[in-house]
Structure formats: C-alpha cells, structure tokens
Scaffold this motif. Structure first.
Motif, PDB file in Angstrom:
ATOM      1  N   CYS A   8       0.818  -1.078   0.052  1.00  0.00           N
ATOM      2  CA  CYS A   8      -0.047   0.130  -0.025  1.00  0.00           C
ATOM      3  C   CYS A   8       0.946   1.157  -0.005  1.00  0.00           C
ATOM      4  CB  CYS A   8      -0.888  -0.055   1.223  1.00  0.00           C
ATOM      5  SG  CYS A   8      -2.023   1.521   1.528  1.00  0.00           S
ATOM      6  N   GLU A  10      -0.024   4.159   0.439  1.00  0.00           N
ATOM      7  CA  GLU A  10      -0.479   5.056   1.628  1.00  0.00           C
ATOM      8  C   GLU A  10       0.019   4.929   2.983  1.00  0.00           C
ATOM      9  OE1 GLU A  10      -2.471   7.988   1.183  1.00  0.00           O
ATOM     10  OE2 GLU A  10      -2.423   7.635  -1.118  1.00  0.00           O
ATOM     11  N   ASN A  29      -8.269  -3.236  -2.634  1.00  0.00           N
ATOM     12  CA  ASN A  29      -7.907  -2.139  -1.701  1.00  0.00           C
ATOM     13  C   ASN A  29      -7.249  -2.563  -0.634  1.00  0.00           C
ATOM     14  OD1 ASN A  29      -9.586  -0.341  -3.277  1.00  0.00           O
ATOM     15  ND2 ASN A  29     -11.432  -1.029  -1.718  1.00  0.00           N
ATOM     16  N   CYS A  30      -6.217  -1.715  -0.263  1.00  0.00           N
ATOM     17  CA  CYS A  30      -5.514  -2.239   1.167  1.00  0.00           C
ATOM     18  C   CYS A  30      -6.368  -2.860   2.085  1.00  0.00           C
ATOM     19  CB  CYS A  30      -4.583  -1.091   1.572  1.00  0.00           C
ATOM     20  SG  CYS A  30      -3.874  -1.106   2.943  1.00  0.00           S
ATOM     21  N   CYS A  35      -7.511   1.942   1.212  1.00  0.00           N
ATOM     22  CA  CYS A  35      -7.416   2.966  -0.128  1.00  0.00           C
ATOM     23  C   CYS A  35      -7.082   1.686  -1.301  1.00  0.00           C
ATOM     24  CB  CYS A  35      -6.326   3.869   0.262  1.00  0.00           C
ATOM     25  SG  CYS A  35      -4.696   3.046   0.131  1.00  0.00           S
ATOM     26  N   SER A  36      -7.168   2.482  -2.423  1.00  0.00           N
ATOM     27  CA  SER A  36      -6.790   1.801  -3.578  1.00  0.00           C
ATOM     28  C   SER A  36      -5.443   2.082  -4.184  1.00  0.00           C
ATOM     29  CB  SER A  36      -7.899   1.969  -4.543  1.00  0.00           C
ATOM     30  OG  SER A  36      -8.045   3.447  -4.866  1.00  0.00           O
ATOM     31  N   ILE A  38      -2.338   0.940  -4.365  1.00  0.00           N
ATOM     32  CA  ILE A  38      -1.498  -0.020  -4.126  1.00  0.00           C
ATOM     33  C   ILE A  38      -0.467  -0.324  -5.200  1.00  0.00           C
ATOM     34  CG2 ILE A  38      -3.181  -1.009  -2.604  1.00  0.00           C
ATOM     35  CD1 ILE A  38      -3.841  -3.033  -4.729  1.00  0.00           C
TER      36      ILE A  38
END
Ligand SMILES: [Zn+2]
Length: 80
Positions: A8, A10, A29-30, A35-36, A38
């Motif tokens: 990820c 983020e 997503n993570c 979040c996407s 990745i």
C-alpha cells in the motif's frame, strides 16, 4: 495458484493476495486502510534470480496447468 504481494502506497502495509485474474488488481484495496493506492510487488522472476542454490530463499516453481504454465512461490519463514 498465483499469489502476488502488494504494498500500500498510503500506509506502506504489505499484503499478499491470491489472484486468479490479474485484472482483479483494479478492484483491490489495502486491507488495512482500504485505499486503492496499491502497488504490485513483482515478480517471481526477481525472487528467483540470485537466490537459487542457497536453499534458504524463496523458491519459484513453474508447472504445467490448464492455461499453459503456472508459477508458485514458496516463501520460507514468511509468516504473518
Ligand atoms: Zn493502506
């Protein structure tokens, strides 16, 4: 079964995911922050290079399957 490792971007969480179809990454997503953003950590080739013969590194196995060939990775000591 192909297992891919992702990171990820983020929260820098690293996780593994079983992918039957690589296009599934578009919907991933993570699992931690959801979040996407990745990044796919590839690849089996990079793992195999330089570690063969050591007996302690990851081992990639390529074998025949219905789609031609499948590559699986065995990661010793890779527990979570
Ligand atoms: Zn995350």
């Amino acid at each position: 079964m192909p297992i891919y490792e992702f990171k990820c971007l983020e929260c820098e969480n690293m996780f593994e995911f079983l992918l039957i179809n690589t296009q599934e990454t578009l919907e991933m997503n993570c699992p931690k922050c959801e979040c996407s953003n990745i990044e796919k950590m590839m690849s089996t080739t990079h793992y195999a290079v330089g570690v063969s013969g050591t007996g302690t590194g990851p081992k990639a196995q390529t074998r025949s399957c219905s789609k031609g060939s499948c590559t699986t990775i065995d990661l010793p000591g890779h527990s979570r």
